[in-house]
Design an enzyme around this catalytic site. Sequence first.
Site, PDB file in Angstrom:
ATOM      1  N   PRO A   2      56.029  62.976  -2.509  1.00 13.96           N
ATOM      2  CA  PRO A   2      55.118  63.781  -1.683  1.00 13.96           C
ATOM      3  C   PRO A   2      55.221  63.369  -0.217  1.00 13.96           C
ATOM      4  O   PRO A   2      55.181  62.181   0.106  1.00 13.96           O
ATOM      5  CB  PRO A   2      53.740  63.446  -2.266  1.00 13.96           C
ATOM      6  N   GLU A   3      55.395  64.349   0.663  1.00 13.27           N
ATOM      7  CA  GLU A   3      55.506  64.085   2.088  1.00 13.27           C
ATOM      8  C   GLU A   3      54.215  64.523   2.777  1.00 13.27           C
ATOM      9  O   GLU A   3      53.243  64.901   2.126  1.00 13.27           O
ATOM     10  CB  GLU A   3      56.742  64.787   2.641  1.00 13.27           C
ATOM     11  N   HIS A  89      49.768  57.814 -18.103  1.00 15.08           N
ATOM     12  CA  HIS A  89      50.194  57.688 -16.707  1.00 15.08           C
ATOM     13  C   HIS A  89      49.045  57.870 -15.708  1.00 15.08           C
ATOM     14  O   HIS A  89      49.283  58.051 -14.513  1.00 15.08           O
ATOM     15  CB  HIS A  89      51.294  58.701 -16.403  1.00 15.08           C
ATOM     16  N   ARG A 107      55.537  56.753 -12.226  1.00 12.24           N
ATOM     17  CA  ARG A 107      56.415  55.663 -11.794  1.00 12.24           C
ATOM     18  C   ARG A 107      55.650  54.471 -11.201  1.00 12.24           C
ATOM     19  O   ARG A 107      56.225  53.450 -10.908  1.00 12.24           O
ATOM     20  CB  ARG A 107      57.433  56.201 -10.779  1.00 12.24           C
ATOM     21  N   ARG A 151      66.618  54.888  20.976  1.00 14.99           N
ATOM     22  CA  ARG A 151      67.137  54.653  19.627  1.00 14.99           C
ATOM     23  C   ARG A 151      68.560  55.177  19.501  1.00 14.99           C
ATOM     24  O   ARG A 151      68.828  56.343  19.776  1.00 14.99           O
ATOM     25  CB  ARG A 151      66.222  55.325  18.592  1.00 14.99           C
TER      26      ARG A 151
END
Length: 271
Positions: A2-3, A89, A107, A151
Amino acid sequence: MPELPEVEVTRRSFVAAIESARIDTVYLGKPLRWPLGYPPEALAGRTVRTVGRRGKYLLIELSQGWLLLHLGMSGSLRFARDLPAPGVHDHFELVTSQGTLRLHDPRRFGAVVYADSLVSPVALKLLGHLGVEPLSDAFGLPAFAAGLKARQTAIKQVLMGGTLVVGVGNIYASEALFMAGIRPTSRANKLSRPRVVRLQAAIRDVLARAVEQGGSSLRDFSNADGQTGYFQLEAMVYGRAGLPCRHCGSAIKMIRQGQRSTFYCPVCQKA
């Protein structure tokens, strides 16, 4: 994973329902990435004031203290008055007077961490290094351009690093770079001013559209109401290796950058 859009969509899906709720109990399942760091029974009786977001962290403000929640690689939240019994889970539950907030994380790379305040050592360790919010007024062009100029690494790696601008993960970095016409391997400090201007606008546009469309449900993401997102249906390059570019018809390429898949059009993103 998820972003930022998925986390923001999740926040919006339950914030109004949980505000002012009284915590009854806290359930902990198998250990997550980081421990809660606080006796769960001591949270009973506190009130949920609101839910904010910083990058990919949800910030649950309590009448005393904060819960910092991260969805990790595969986590998702549900909030409802009547949920079935926790499954194998389901590793965290905040049971309140207005419903139960449950973290489902197969996970177990997610986490829920307690902090006394957002300037406490615990909170600063998780949040202190994060860059500016890309959908806020703080994401200004002068600072963004100066940060890129300092950068020398590939622009996609800079965007995903999260120290200059936060929350531009793999999907949305690829999409923003396509929209700006910039190849993901281009060095950040070599981008011209016009290209930086286009990139900043593209980041804002891509993330805002993703939030409006409920995020991307590539595998099993859904918000706290169980609804999936559909931004992935209009992706220009992400996940489209070998397919024709929607603009020029050239085959979309896929390379590996920092152990992540990167997608781009070799014609629309020449350099």
